[in-house]
Design an enzyme around this catalytic site. Structure first.
Site, short mmCIF file in Angstrom:
data_model
loop_
_atom_site.label_atom_id
_atom_site.label_comp_id
_atom_site.label_asym_id
_atom_site.label_seq_id
_atom_site.Cartn_x
_atom_site.Cartn_y
_atom_site.Cartn_z
N GLU A 15 0.80 -1.23 0.00
CA GLU A 15 0.00 0.00 0.00
C GLU A 15 0.83 1.27 0.00
OE1 GLU A 15 -2.34 -2.63 2.97
OE2 GLU A 15 -0.27 -2.32 2.38
N ASP A 101 -1.88 -5.10 3.40
CA ASP A 101 -2.06 -5.49 4.80
C ASP A 101 -2.92 -6.75 4.94
OD1 ASP A 101 -0.51 -3.46 5.76
OD2 ASP A 101 -2.18 -2.13 6.25
N ASP A 103 -5.46 -7.69 6.54
CA ASP A 103 -6.79 -7.53 7.14
C ASP A 103 -7.80 -7.40 6.01
OD1 ASP A 103 -6.33 -4.99 6.16
OD2 ASP A 103 -6.28 -4.02 8.12
N GLU A 105 -9.44 -4.86 4.82
CA GLU A 105 -9.21 -3.75 3.91
C GLU A 105 -8.03 -4.03 3.00
OE1 GLU A 105 -8.70 1.10 4.04
OE2 GLU A 105 -8.95 -0.03 5.90
N TYR A 329 2.03 -5.67 13.13
CA TYR A 329 0.86 -4.97 12.59
C TYR A 329 0.01 -4.40 13.71
CZ TYR A 329 -2.96 -4.02 9.36
OH TYR A 329 -3.93 -3.41 8.60
N ARG A 331 -3.16 -3.10 13.72
CA ARG A 331 -4.63 -3.21 13.75
C ARG A 331 -4.99 -4.65 14.08
NH1 ARG A 331 -3.87 -0.06 9.00
NH2 ARG A 331 -4.30 2.14 9.39
N HIS A 376 -4.43 -11.72 13.75
CA HIS A 376 -3.02 -11.40 13.89
C HIS A 376 -2.59 -11.59 15.33
CE1 HIS A 376 -3.95 -9.55 10.10
NE2 HIS A 376 -4.68 -8.61 10.67
#
Length: 939
Positions: A15, A101, A103, A105, A329, A331, A376
């Site tokens: 990203e 990432d 997740d 998103e 990570y 989040r 995670h």
């Protein structure tokens, strides 16, 4: 590990440019790493749809509810160049690795890249939770395909938020005001803040008294204790009263006694120098377990309490630490650590604090809620061998270092032994001169083995009301009591009575509202910080110190939502929606069927959002925007802000209602009946005619405005005849084609205004005062170079102005008395930093917790700004210097430092975080049945 590819380098897409630079260090020359700079496409605004689509099924939402909720995605203008670059790089690649990432998103971004780039080479989904050599190596060994269920869940979330916002927000615009918005999580968060303020407004304080004293043993050792009981009945403390100021129904008057001032003071007088006897001694073992490593929520909470970071700053700094390979990570809702991380933490704890500080077996923590996805690890230092804060201090900024140190300490402590000790409690009784028997209590905790305390001790959120002292009848605390024996005689000294008043529930802070949202299972790790930022940006909530205070507009918004969209701001309903999205992510629920039930209604008979909006009926906007403050006094939220209104006197039907402005800085719970009367009293003088300006003949009036009292002149508007005469007097001008140009109407004359000085009031200001204020800015004279010097009264005080150079004056009186010679002397003084005089700061806040330098507010060329001499941050528009608090000033500087510097240059350019300009969205369509519509360059 994927099979060996043909010749050509392998393209890895992440990203952010910062992340690409970090990963490139570990991949070698066979790989090219590039960044998409966040989302490359999203749902457009309906107004930006192609003309032929605006009247079709996509016209309202850029989603087709009648066609399986098919989304219409477009590539944003700012990303078209990047997409072209990625396509060119892909042409030369032998393999494509989508390493966004790990997740929902990130999965969605990967899916969008796949849909847009349409690669003809092998494609692999590569995920990792730490940017280290070990982490990247493990990721390459465990590549997979895109998880379409995860993409489905993110696409459902994006479409859901579009339906929710675009159906409900227009109702707010029509009934309350333009620019407002409703959101699935933001509206619920706002409701929490408003409900807490309602509790504070309804709160009735209770008064109670107690005693404390110093007690001395025969061995001349002293300790303090508090009154516990009188004649066997426990003395009431703050927790014994309800929010109406009454003893709770569960408290029997025979069991609890409430002391008033007279009873407490007479008891204290009768107990001075009295003899006490130890009634009981009790000693209990004390043990405290360490908290688990951080989740996103607990990191934000602890950073708020310890570092004074806002949720937004915490996530910005954590993002940089992650992208540069310092932490995992950020989040996550998991409290678990990998085997490698547990081993690293235990090894480092033993090395630093001794082998005895580590328990025999590793610690494993259970998830905190059933909704935790635990995709995670918990947030921890990156790598299989942790770097100590001292080892990275020279590589990090101050904010980054402080957050890394916090993460490191918490992780190490989570694998250390319990802190152990003992808690001793004592009760002692004495008889007052009037015969009453008073029992005092004290306790103390002594730590005999620090365990994890050696590395870290969590700071807990205060639960008492703002400013309320913690009630503790036993006088407990971390202290050691002297050695006592039952029956031992003790002498009471310095026994004093002290009055208390219960305080309302504490307002939410960023830390406590994140904890509340998590407890109610509302939102997910990635939503906490954006939610808080949104409700503040919308003007629903402001910060007073660290407390979140709702605006009156928020009261109107929540009232409308509760009365007409109650289900959609219900806490349990919102939490269930999160659970449903989790089930979609696991492939247990089909996306389209769930959206059909939400929007059109379910087979069970539950109404959908569309039915609710279509059958709202008439909403009384005046009632929604009104709230009774006291008998006959109503607060109304108007177009230009909130105001008070009361009916005119009975019998006078022609009279207008009485109105009064509400100062911006007045919190809702501070608007009492008494304060309302004071505002009406002030408003009575608003509009008072002071006389006429002898030069212009215009009427001069004093008024009460939203930003304070001021004086102004009444400028009569020109009549139609006067306007026509003005136009007739103008010469006629012609276009090149010979046609006459239309004549311009006269510009409206703007009335002069002037804010009252600090020593003036609406009741006492005179015509002479008003004319002096309206004479500003006053021309002081011409400087030696012929430039005009004026004296002006600004928003932040009086000052001199010469061109672009402003210098503060010491007093308001100088506005009218400063001479040209005095002004020249002020300008002759050295300028600060070669530019300005070292003027007195507008506000001073003490030492910054990060830079350890004094923080002040200064008046700059573009308005007031906060500075510590190193970092400058403009005071946000709408925030006055007077209302700016120390905590908010520190936070503004932290936000400025937390913003990553803009960098230039090809593939490493751009921000280090996901694009904030585009709403985060995704869709994971099964190839055969779920193809999203694309627009032009979005194909």
């Amino acid at each position: 590990m994927p099979p060996k590819a043909a010749a050509g380098k392998k393209l890895v897409i992440v990203e952010s440019p910062a992340k690409s630079r970090s990963i490139a260090k570990y991949l070698g020359d066979d790989f090219i790493v590039d960044a998409s700079a966040g989302h490359i496409r999203d749902l457009p605004q309906p107004s930006d749809l192609p003309a032929e689509m605006k009247k079709g099924p996509f016209g309202k939402f850029a989603v087709n509810p009648e066609g399986g909720f098919e989304p219409y995605y477009v590539i944003s203008e700012s990303k078209k160049k990047k997409v072209a670059e990625l396509k060119r790089a892909l042409k030369e690649a032998s393999e494509l690795y989508l390493a966004t990432d790990a997740d929902r998103e990130g999965e969605a971004i990967a899916w969008h890249l796949l849909e847009v780039l349409k690669p003809k080479v092998p494609v692999y989904r590569m995920t990792f939770t730490e940017i280290t050599r070990e982490g990247i190596t493990r990721a390459l060994d465990n590549v997979r395909q895109i998880d379409e269920d995860l993409v489905d869940a993110q696409e459902t979330r994006r479409i859901l938020d579009r339906l929710y916002g675009y159906e409900i927000s227009p109702v707010l615009w029509r009934k309350i005001g333009r620019g407002l918005s409703a959101g699935r999580v933001q509206s619920v968060a706002t409701r929490l803040v408003v409900e807490r303020e309602r509790e504070r407004m309804a709160f009735i304080p209770a008064s109670y008294w107690d005693l404390s004293g110093t007690f001395t043993t025969e061995g001349d050792e002293s300790f303090s204790a508090k009154l516990y009981a009188v004649d066997g009945a426990r003395v009431a403390s703050g927790s014994d009263f309800d929010d109406r100021g009454q003893l709770k129904s569960t408290r029997s008057k025979s069991e609890v006694t409430v002391l008033d001032r007279e009873a407490a003071e007479s008891l204290a007088e009768g107990l001075t120098k009295a003899s006490f006897e130890v009634d009981s001694l009790e000693e209990k073992p004390y043990s405290r377990r360490p908290s688990p490593a951080f989740t996103t929520s607990t990191l934000q909470q602890e950073a708020s309490r310890r570092l004074r970071f806002s949720s937004k700053v915490t996530m910005q700094v954590a993002q940089r630490l992650y992208e540069n390979g310092y932490i995992t990570y950020m989040r996550t809702d998991s409290v678990t650590l990998s085997t490698e991380a547990i081993t690293a933490a235990r090894r480092q704890a033993a090395e630093l604090y001794g082998p005895e500080s580590v328990p025999e077996k590793p610690r494993h923590y259970a998830k905190k809620s059933d909704s935790a996805q635990e995709a995670h690890e918990a947030i921890r230092p990156a790598g299989d061998h942790f770097r100590t804060p001292g080892q990275v201090a020279g590589e990090l900024s101050k904010e980054e270092f402080r957050l890394y140190e916090l993460v490191w300490k918490r992780t190490i402590a989570s694998q250390m032994a319990d802190a152990k000790g003992f808690t001793a409690s004592v009760r002692l009784t004495g008889q007052a001169a009037d015969g009453r028997r008073a029992t005092f209590g004290a306790s103390g905790t002594v730590i005999t083995f620090p365990g994890f305390f050696a590395a870290y001790e969590e700071i807990r959120e205060k639960t008492a009301g703002d400013g309320e002292e913690k009630d503790d009848a036993s006088g407990s605390g971390d202290k050691r009591l002297p050695k006592l024996e039952k029956g031992e005689s003790i002498t009471g000294e310095d026994v004093r009575a002290k009055g208390h008043e219960t305080t309302p529930p504490a307002r939410y802070t960023e830390a406590s509202i994140v904890a509340e949202l998590e407890k109610r299972e509302i939102g997910r790790p990635s939503t906490y910080a954006p939610t808080i930022s949104t409700i503040m940006d919308r003007g629903y909530v402001t910060k007073r110190g660290s407390a979140l205070v709702p605006s009156w507009t928020a009261f109107s918004v929540i009232r409308l939502l509760e009365e007409h969209f109650g289900r959609y701001v219900d806490y349990d309903f919102t939490a269930r929606m999160e659970d449903d999205l989790d089930q979609i992510a696991r492939g247990e629920i089909e996306r389209e069927a769930w959206l059909q039930g939400f929007y059109f209604g379910a087979d069970s008979g539950v109404e959908g959002l569309r039915h609710v909006v279509d059958n709202l009926g008439e909403i009384d906007a005046r009632a929604i925007n009104s709230m009774e403050i006291a008998e006959g006094v109503t607060l109304r939220v108007g177009r230009y802000g909130p105001y008070l209104e009361r009916p005119a006197a009975e019998g006078d039907e022609a009279a207008q209602p009485l109105r009064a402005n509400i100062p911006e800085e007045l919190a809702p719970d501070e608007l009492t009946a008494t304060r309302a009367e004071e505002l009406f009293e002030q408003a009575q003088h608003s509009g008072r005619v002071l006389g006429h300006d002898p030069e212009t003949g215009r009427e001069i009036v004093a008024k009460d405005g939203r930003y304070g009292p001021y004086v102004t002149e009444v400028v009569e508007e020109m009549t139609e005849e006067q306007v026509q005469a003005h136009m007739d007097a103008q010469p006629t001008e012609y276009y090149k084609n010979g046609k006459p140009k239309p004549k311009k109407k006269p510009a409206k004359v703007k009335p002069r205004t002037g804010s009252l000085l600090k020593d003036m009031s609406l009741e006492t200001v005179t015509l002479e005062d008003a004319l002096k204020l309206l004479s500003l800015p006053r021309v002081v004279g011409l400087d030696a170079d012929g430039e005009e010097i004026t004296a002006q009264n600004g928003r932040f005080g009086p000052y001199l102005k010469k061109g672009a150079d402003s210098r503060s004056l010491e007093s308001e009186e100088q506005l009218f008395t400063v001479t040209l010679e005095q002004a020249q002397a002020i300008y002759a003084q050295p300028k600060q930093r070669g530019r300005r005089q070292a003027a007195k700061p507008l506000a001073e806040f003490g030492q910054d917790p990060t830079s350890e330098k004094p923080v002040v507010v200064k008046d700059g060329r573009f308005g007031p700004y906060v500075t510590d001499g190193e970092t400058n941050m403009t005071v946000p528009r709408g925030t006055s210097v007077e209302s700016l608090t120390k905590d908010r000033a520190f936070e503004l500087l932290a936000e400025k430092r937390a913003k990553a510097p803009a960098k230039k240059g090809g593939r490493t350019a751009g921000s280090g975080s996901k694009s904030s300009s585009a709403k985060k969205s995704s869709s994971a369509k099964k190839a055969s049945t779920k193809k999203a519509a694309t627009a032009g360059s979005g194909k």
